[in-house]
Design an enzyme around this catalytic site. Structure first.
Site, PDB file in Angstrom:
ATOM      1  N   LYS A   1       1.189  55.059  49.760  1.00  0.00           N
ATOM      2  CA  LYS A   1       0.051  54.596  50.702  1.00  0.00           C
ATOM      3  C   LYS A   1      -0.855  55.547  51.210  1.00  0.00           C
ATOM      4  O   LYS A   1      -2.039  55.153  51.438  1.00  0.00           O
ATOM      5  CB  LYS A   1       1.085  53.645  51.081  1.00  0.00           C
ATOM      6  CG  LYS A   1       1.952  52.717  50.238  1.00  0.00           C
ATOM      7  CD  LYS A   1       2.799  52.016  51.797  1.00  0.00           C
ATOM      8  CE  LYS A   1       3.956  51.187  50.824  1.00  0.00           C
ATOM      9  NZ  LYS A   1       4.610  50.754  51.695  1.00  0.00           N
TER      10      LYS A   1
ATOM     11  N   ASP B   1      -3.210  62.448  50.353  1.00  0.00           N
ATOM     12  CA  ASP B   1      -3.153  62.991  51.803  1.00  0.00           C
ATOM     13  C   ASP B   1      -3.121  64.366  52.020  1.00  0.00           C
ATOM     14  O   ASP B   1      -3.759  64.850  52.748  1.00  0.00           O
ATOM     15  CB  ASP B   1      -2.039  61.736  52.416  1.00  0.00           C
ATOM     16  CG  ASP B   1      -0.476  61.606  51.901  1.00  0.00           C
ATOM     17  OD1 ASP B   1      -0.598  62.214  51.445  1.00  0.00           O
ATOM     18  OD2 ASP B   1       0.084  60.995  52.493  1.00  0.00           O
TER      19      ASP B   1
ATOM     20  N   ASP C   1       1.854  69.103  49.483  1.00  0.00           N
ATOM     21  CA  ASP C   1       3.262  70.195  50.009  1.00  0.00           C
ATOM     22  C   ASP C   1       3.576  70.967  48.934  1.00  0.00           C
ATOM     23  O   ASP C   1       2.911  72.254  49.468  1.00  0.00           O
ATOM     24  CB  ASP C   1       3.784  68.736  50.539  1.00  0.00           C
ATOM     25  CG  ASP C   1       5.362  69.629  51.238  1.00  0.00           C
ATOM     26  OD1 ASP C   1       4.929  70.233  51.778  1.00  0.00           O
ATOM     27  OD2 ASP C   1       6.146  68.611  51.235  1.00  0.00           O
TER      28      ASP C   1
ATOM     29  N   LYS D   1      -0.187  71.782  53.229  1.00  0.00           N
ATOM     30  CA  LYS D   1       0.460  72.960  54.089  1.00  0.00           C
ATOM     31  C   LYS D   1       0.996  74.388  53.097  1.00  0.00           C
ATOM     32  O   LYS D   1       1.300  73.976  51.781  1.00  0.00           O
ATOM     33  CB  LYS D   1       2.392  72.592  54.330  1.00  0.00           C
ATOM     34  CG  LYS D   1       2.113  71.528  55.112  1.00  0.00           C
ATOM     35  CD  LYS D   1       2.837  71.395  55.507  1.00  0.00           C
ATOM     36  CE  LYS D   1       3.135  69.389  55.882  1.00  0.00           C
ATOM     37  NZ  LYS D   1       4.839  68.729  55.956  1.00  0.00           N
TER      38      LYS D   1
ATOM     39  N   ASP E   1       2.937  58.522  57.039  1.00  0.00           N
ATOM     40  CA  ASP E   1       4.285  57.389  57.549  1.00  0.00           C
ATOM     41  C   ASP E   1       5.737  58.686  57.748  1.00  0.00           C
ATOM     42  O   ASP E   1       5.867  59.615  57.159  1.00  0.00           O
ATOM     43  CB  ASP E   1       4.802  57.310  56.997  1.00  0.00           C
ATOM     44  CG  ASP E   1       4.955  57.278  55.433  1.00  0.00           C
ATOM     45  OD1 ASP E   1       5.120  57.815  54.586  1.00  0.00           O
ATOM     46  OD2 ASP E   1       6.355  56.780  55.174  1.00  0.00           O
TER      47      ASP E   1
END
Ligand code: 5GP
Length: 179
Positions: free
Chosen positions: A42, A99, A102, A130, A158
């Site tokens: 999402k 989004d 990582d 990151k 989130d």
């Protein structure tokens, strides 16, 4: 909600300005082609919405539901496809819209999958990266911002399904994790 935030890392103005730049770049690079933007749900929803406003060529949009985090703040390392594309990527130019990168495991898996399924090209547009957390290298052609290796929320990201609607990217206060 806002009182739970310790620090704002990327404010809304910066996000909008960067999305405008990325949208222009994509429009130029894909001139004369019809790419499919594949948003990973999402978390990519606000980024996808902001980005496509600034793309001036025709594009199609598709979504996949991919899960990698169990609900806390550490990665499970396992990538599950919960909802797949509604069309074939065969012979198509794909831009994955994500989004955050990582460890890189999610994007690496999805890039390989779409190539295996016959996409003619696969590039990545990602709001955040990151770099210090990377386990596998991922080439992010359209990157919003590099950030430090901390757990962030907001603009789609989130904590336990909350905070996605914050208009900026920030760091939560420690006491929120301990509740
Ligand atoms: P990766 O597979 O690159 O380790 O992780 C990608 C996914 O992990 C992202 O799509 C996102 O759902 C989640 N993730 C990674 N870092 C963060 C973070 O700092 N905050 C949040 N909320 N999710 C993250």
């Amino acid at each position: 909600m806002i009182e739970d935030i310790k620090e704002v890392l990327v404010d809304n103005k910066k996000i909008e300005a960067r999305c405008e730049e990325l949208g222009k770049e994509i429009s130029k690079d894909y001139q004369g082609r019809l790419p499919i933007l594949v948003g990973l749900l999402k978390g990519s929803v606000p980024f996808m919405a902001e980005l496509i406003k600034h793309i001036t060529i025709q594009v199609e949009t598709e979504y996949m539901v991919v899960s990698s985090y169990g609900g806390g703040i550490t990665s499970s390392g396992e990538i599950q496809i919960i909802n797949d594309l509604t069309i074939s990527p065969q012979g198509r130019d794909i831009i994955i819209v994500e989004d955050i990168v990582d460890s890189g495991l999610t994007l690496d898996t999805i890039i390989k999958l779409l190539k295996y399924r016959g996409a003619s090209s696969v590039e990545v547009a990602c709001l955040l990266s990151k770099p210090d957390a990377r386990k596998v290298e991922v080439d992010v052609k359209y990157l919003g911002f590099d950030i430090k290796n901390e757990f962030v929320v907001g603009f789609g990201l989130d904590y336990d399904q909350l905070y996605r609607n914050l208009p900026f990217v920030g760091i939560l206060k420690e006491e929120i994790y301990k509740k």
